[in-house]
Design an enzyme around this catalytic site. Structure first.
Site, PDB file in Angstrom:
ATOM      1  N   GLU A 125      44.251  41.682  42.239  1.00 38.92           N
ATOM      2  CA  GLU A 125      42.849  41.858  43.448  1.00 38.92           C
ATOM      3  C   GLU A 125      42.741  40.580  44.222  1.00 38.92           C
ATOM      4  OE1 GLU A 125      41.670  44.619  44.468  1.00 38.92           O
ATOM      5  OE2 GLU A 125      41.689  45.860  42.648  1.00 38.92           O
ATOM      6  N   ASP A 179      37.249  41.434  34.558  1.00 37.06           N
ATOM      7  CA  ASP A 179      37.405  41.813  35.416  1.00 37.06           C
ATOM      8  C   ASP A 179      35.126  42.405  35.592  1.00 37.06           C
ATOM      9  OD1 ASP A 179      36.632  43.972  37.830  1.00 37.06           O
ATOM     10  OD2 ASP A 179      38.437  45.106  36.713  1.00 37.06           O
ATOM     11  N   HIS A 213      42.009  52.570  42.162  1.00 39.19           N
ATOM     12  CA  HIS A 213      41.957  51.391  41.342  1.00 39.19           C
ATOM     13  C   HIS A 213      40.488  50.499  40.417  1.00 39.19           C
ATOM     14  CE1 HIS A 213      39.351  48.546  44.499  1.00 39.19           C
ATOM     15  NE2 HIS A 213      38.998  49.727  44.251  1.00 39.19           N
TER      16      HIS A 213
END
Length: 300
Positions: free
Chosen positions: A272, A123, A140
């Site tokens: 995502e 990420d 999130h």
């Protein structure tokens, strides 16, 4: 993969983010032929469809520092039960998002089946905020903190146990945008983070080999949580929170290939993907290509 039975579950969640469209991520990944890819690789694939997720227009945002807390908690609980059931059937859960808040439910369900579970968090962000530290109140940005036992009790205590994972078994790869509260938490808890600076200096192969040692040390399972914004926006433009200077397409494949060779994954999620912000479903195609690599696809 030792387990050749894969169950796909879509979670069209966009309550955890400000930008609409990520709820269409599971459909985009399916349209990019994820089931066909896995079947070609020799897996027995079952697609359970999507969980039911409320639309933001139908509900009040609630607390500004924990937006849509009640609704996200309910979906997380259902996802936890779904992942738990998939694992009980002896199958590998592959979860398609949706925004990254779905990791709260995925990790909770997977952790029920492991005495100690490692996590690879691929990420651009740390997702280590709580309601007290979050600049936006978007959940999130909180799922890893929740999984570590930090945050609102409704989320932390999901499934009746906490924490789901321990900091010494977590590795974040590709980070390049961290909030101050996240930096403090990383230092306090000793969480291993490989920033883009580290990847540039060390190379992805070294990063992955070190990461595998950390997540497999004393664990009996490893979960992969891959946010497509971990990649550079040039390669994955269809994400809600793009950050320049990310992991390249080839580096990402190498990471997944090394992970496949280690054969330690017991669950995974890809999140995502936002088709509204994408170019000809390009980011969903990238997701499917990476899924192919992590499930053992090779050139030769």
């Amino acid at each position: 993969m030792k387990n050749n039975k894969v169950t796909i579950v879509g979670v069209p969640m966009d309550l955890g983010a400000d930008r609409r469209g990520v709820d269409m991520g599971p459909s985009a990944i399916r349209y990019a032929s994820v089931k066909e890819k896995l079947t070609q690789l020799g897996y027995e694939v079952s697609d359970q469809g999507n969980l039911s997720v409320p639309t933001p227009e139908s509900y009040d945002v609630g607390e500004k520092q924990l937006k849509y807390l009640r609704e996200i908690t309910l979906v997380s609980d259902e996802l936890m039960r779904t992942v738990d059931a998939v694992k009980q059937e002896g199958r590998f859960p592959l979860i398609l998002g949706g925004d990254h808040s779905i990791a709260i439910g995925t990790i909770a369900g997977a952790a029920k089946h492991h005495q100690r579970m490692g996590v690879i968090w691929f990420d651009a962000h740390g997702d280590l905020n709580t309601g007290e530290t979050s600049p936006s109140g978007n959940i999130h940005g909180m799922p890893l903190a929740v999984s570590l036992g930090l945050g609102h009790p409704d989320l932390v205590d999901l499934g009746g146990f906490a924490p789901k994972v321990h900091p010494e078994n977590v590795v974040i790869i590709g980070a390049r945008q961290l909030d101050e509260g996240e930096r403090v938490l990383i230092r306090e808890r000793g969480i291993k983070v490989y920033t883009m600076h580290d990847i540039d200096r060390m190379g992805m192969a070294t990063v992955m080999n070190e990461a595998l040692e950390i997540v497999s040390n004393g664990t009996d399972g490893v979960h992969l949580s891959l946010d497509l914004d971990g990649l550079d926006p040039h390669d994955a433009p269809g994400v809600g929170t793009p950050v320049s200077g990310g992991v390249t397409y080839r580096e990402s494949h190498l990471a997944m290939e090394i992970l496949a060779e280690a054969d330690i994954l017991t669950s995974a999620e890809f999140v995502e993907v936002n088709p509204i912000l994408d170019q000809s479903n390009r980011t969903a195609k990238v997701a499917v290509a990476l899924i192919g690599s992590v499930f053992g696809e090779k050139v030769l």
